[in-house]
Write a protein that holds these residues in place. Structure first.
Motif, PDB file in Angstrom:
ATOM      1  N   ARG A   8       0.842  -1.197   0.000  1.00  0.00           N
ATOM      2  CA  ARG A   8       0.000   0.000   0.000  1.00  0.00           C
ATOM      3  C   ARG A   8       0.875   1.245   0.000  1.00  0.00           C
ATOM      4  O   ARG A   8       1.841   1.345   0.748  1.00  0.00           O
ATOM      5  CB  ARG A   8      -0.909  -0.009   1.238  1.00  0.00           C
ATOM      6  N   PHE A   9       0.514   2.192  -0.852  1.00  0.00           N
ATOM      7  CA  PHE A   9       1.187   3.487  -0.926  1.00  0.00           C
ATOM      8  C   PHE A   9       0.127   4.560  -0.701  1.00  0.00           C
ATOM      9  O   PHE A   9      -0.912   4.538  -1.356  1.00  0.00           O
ATOM     10  CB  PHE A   9       1.847   3.685  -2.293  1.00  0.00           C
ATOM     11  N   GLY A  10       0.396   5.467   0.233  1.00  0.00           N
ATOM     12  CA  GLY A  10      -0.607   6.472   0.538  1.00  0.00           C
ATOM     13  C   GLY A  10      -0.021   7.830   0.844  1.00  0.00           C
ATOM     14  O   GLY A  10       1.197   8.036   0.834  1.00  0.00           O
ATOM     15  N   LEU A  11      -0.920   8.758   1.141  1.00  0.00           N
ATOM     16  CA  LEU A  11      -0.516  10.147   1.367  1.00  0.00           C
ATOM     17  C   LEU A  11       0.036  10.401   2.762  1.00  0.00           C
ATOM     18  O   LEU A  11       0.580  11.471   3.009  1.00  0.00           O
ATOM     19  CB  LEU A  11      -1.699  11.087   1.092  1.00  0.00           C
ATOM     20  N   ILE A  12      -0.095   9.452   3.676  1.00  0.00           N
ATOM     21  CA  ILE A  12       0.506   9.637   4.991  1.00  0.00           C
ATOM     22  C   ILE A  12       2.026   9.649   4.801  1.00  0.00           C
ATOM     23  O   ILE A  12       2.581   8.816   4.098  1.00  0.00           O
ATOM     24  CB  ILE A  12       0.060   8.535   5.983  1.00  0.00           C
ATOM     25  N   TYR A  34      -5.735   9.397   4.779  1.00  0.00           N
ATOM     26  CA  TYR A  34      -6.066   7.992   4.593  1.00  0.00           C
ATOM     27  C   TYR A  34      -6.335   7.634   3.139  1.00  0.00           C
ATOM     28  O   TYR A  34      -6.958   6.628   2.862  1.00  0.00           O
ATOM     29  CB  TYR A  34      -7.268   7.621   5.467  1.00  0.00           C
ATOM     30  N   LYS A  35      -5.848   8.413   2.208  1.00  0.00           N
ATOM     31  CA  LYS A  35      -6.003   8.095   0.793  1.00  0.00           C
ATOM     32  C   LYS A  35      -4.803   7.251   0.356  1.00  0.00           C
ATOM     33  O   LYS A  35      -3.659   7.590   0.661  1.00  0.00           O
ATOM     34  CB  LYS A  35      -6.093   9.371  -0.039  1.00  0.00           C
ATOM     35  N   TYR A  36      -5.072   6.168  -0.345  1.00  0.00           N
ATOM     36  CA  TYR A  36      -4.004   5.261  -0.737  1.00  0.00           C
ATOM     37  C   TYR A  36      -4.415   4.422  -1.937  1.00  0.00           C
ATOM     38  O   TYR A  36      -5.575   4.412  -2.337  1.00  0.00           O
ATOM     39  CB  TYR A  36      -3.611   4.330   0.419  1.00  0.00           C
ATOM     40  N   PHE A  37      -3.445   3.718  -2.503  1.00  0.00           N
ATOM     41  CA  PHE A  37      -3.689   2.728  -3.547  1.00  0.00           C
ATOM     42  C   PHE A  37      -2.761   1.551  -3.276  1.00  0.00           C
ATOM     43  O   PHE A  37      -1.826   1.652  -2.476  1.00  0.00           O
ATOM     44  CB  PHE A  37      -3.458   3.296  -4.960  1.00  0.00           C
ATOM     45  N   TRP A  38      -3.038   0.436  -3.913  1.00  0.00           N
ATOM     46  CA  TRP A  38      -2.223  -0.766  -3.767  1.00  0.00           C
ATOM     47  C   TRP A  38      -1.440  -0.992  -5.052  1.00  0.00           C
ATOM     48  O   TRP A  38      -1.987  -0.861  -6.138  1.00  0.00           O
ATOM     49  CB  TRP A  38      -3.096  -1.979  -3.468  1.00  0.00           C
ATOM     50  N   TYR A 131       2.863  14.677  -0.805  1.00  0.00           N
ATOM     51  CA  TYR A 131       2.245  14.773  -2.127  1.00  0.00           C
ATOM     52  C   TYR A 131       0.864  15.391  -1.963  1.00  0.00           C
ATOM     53  O   TYR A 131       0.132  15.061  -1.025  1.00  0.00           O
ATOM     54  CB  TYR A 131       2.175  13.387  -2.778  1.00  0.00           C
ATOM     55  N   LYS A 132       0.521  16.300  -2.872  1.00  0.00           N
ATOM     56  CA  LYS A 132      -0.748  17.027  -2.767  1.00  0.00           C
ATOM     57  C   LYS A 132      -1.953  16.126  -2.948  1.00  0.00           C
ATOM     58  O   LYS A 132      -2.983  16.322  -2.326  1.00  0.00           O
ATOM     59  CB  LYS A 132      -0.798  18.160  -3.795  1.00  0.00           C
ATOM     60  N   SER A 133      -1.826  15.150  -3.845  1.00  0.00           N
ATOM     61  CA  SER A 133      -2.971  14.277  -4.124  1.00  0.00           C
ATOM     62  C   SER A 133      -2.483  12.854  -4.370  1.00  0.00           C
ATOM     63  O   SER A 133      -1.299  12.626  -4.619  1.00  0.00           O
ATOM     64  CB  SER A 133      -3.727  14.771  -5.363  1.00  0.00           C
ATOM     65  N   ILE A 134      -3.407  11.927  -4.304  1.00  0.00           N
ATOM     66  CA  ILE A 134      -3.073  10.530  -4.567  1.00  0.00           C
ATOM     67  C   ILE A 134      -2.602  10.374  -6.015  1.00  0.00           C
ATOM     68  O   ILE A 134      -1.730   9.556  -6.306  1.00  0.00           O
ATOM     69  CB  ILE A 134      -4.258   9.602  -4.223  1.00  0.00           C
ATOM     70  N   ASP A 136      -0.820  12.604  -7.677  1.00  0.00           N
ATOM     71  CA  ASP A 136       0.588  13.030  -7.695  1.00  0.00           C
ATOM     72  C   ASP A 136       1.504  11.906  -7.206  1.00  0.00           C
ATOM     73  O   ASP A 136       2.569  11.678  -7.769  1.00  0.00           O
ATOM     74  CB  ASP A 136       0.800  14.270  -6.828  1.00  0.00           C
ATOM     75  N   LEU A 137       1.078  11.212  -6.150  1.00  0.00           N
ATOM     76  CA  LEU A 137       1.861  10.096  -5.632  1.00  0.00           C
ATOM     77  C   LEU A 137       1.932   8.968  -6.654  1.00  0.00           C
ATOM     78  O   LEU A 137       2.992   8.381  -6.872  1.00  0.00           O
ATOM     79  CB  LEU A 137       1.275   9.579  -4.316  1.00  0.00           C
ATOM     80  N   GLU A 138       0.823   8.679  -7.301  1.00  0.00           N
ATOM     81  CA  GLU A 138       0.792   7.625  -8.319  1.00  0.00           C
ATOM     82  C   GLU A 138       1.733   7.967  -9.480  1.00  0.00           C
ATOM     83  O   GLU A 138       2.435   7.099  -9.991  1.00  0.00           O
ATOM     84  CB  GLU A 138      -0.637   7.429  -8.816  1.00  0.00           C
ATOM     85  N   ILE A 139       1.759   9.227  -9.867  1.00  0.00           N
ATOM     86  CA  ILE A 139       2.668   9.675 -10.939  1.00  0.00           C
ATOM     87  C   ILE A 139       4.121   9.474 -10.503  1.00  0.00           C
ATOM     88  O   ILE A 139       4.948   8.981 -11.281  1.00  0.00           O
ATOM     89  CB  ILE A 139       2.393  11.146 -11.321  1.00  0.00           C
TER      90      ILE A 139
END
Length: 171
Positions: A8-12, A34-38, A131-134, A136-139
């Motif tokens: 899991r990768f998230g904004l925390i 608590y926003k994240y993706f797997w 990261y400002k948004s999920i 941005d993190l995904e990118i």
């Protein structure tokens, strides 16, 4: 041969150790969200090949979808995939793709799965950053994945027990 796992990768904000002078507390920004993706991944310690898929969660259905996706990556290649014993990795009542053989590691032994080291590598790259948004993190993660060379993948995942076992049978 591949080693498979998901993380899991998230904004925390991921914390890590930093060097400071004795008695000085490190200063760093922190975001708690608590926003994240797997991220699902399979890594070959033999060839350095890697395959990824992003999902919103983990489940048996997501695992099956990942195996189908992995089977389409180099479809003529037989893939022996080392997996952990997560509950959603159960293969009861499912049809595995013809080019995939699953090889489970013993329960409660994540240290035996070389894929865990890849996740640590990626998480170290995003540690102490916000990261400002999920999206941005995904990118950023997608960028890190594309920058990772086959040689780096082999270097990180080449556990001796995996490579020696493979070479003793296939070489």
């Amino acid at each position: 041969m591949y080693c498979q796992d998901e993380s899991r990768f998230g904004l925390i904000t991921k914390q890590k150790r930093v060097l400071t002078l004795k008695g000085i507390k490190p200063i760093g920004k922190y975001k708690h969200s608590y926003k994240y993706f797997w991220l699902w991944g399979s890594f070959s310690p033999i060839t350095g090949d890697a395959h990824y898929m992003i999902s919103d969660g983990v489940s048996k259905a997501a695992f099956i979808a990942y195996l189908q996706d992995l089977s389409l990556y180099k479809p003529k290649e037989l893939k022996i995939v080392i997996i952990d014993n997560a509950a959603f990795h159960s293969t009861k009542n499912i049809q595995l793709p013809e080019n995939i053989i699953l090889l489970p590691i013993p329960p409660y032994s994540p240290e035996l799965n070389p894929a865990e080291k890849m996740w640590q590598h990626f998480k170290d790259k995003i540690a102490m950053k916000m990261y400002k948004s999920i999206n941005d993190l995904e990118i950023k993660i997608t960028e890190l994945l594309s920058e990772t060379t086959k040689q780096q993948t082999k270097s990180i995942t080449s556990f001796e027990y995996v490579t020696k076992s493979y070479n003793s049978i296939f070489n």
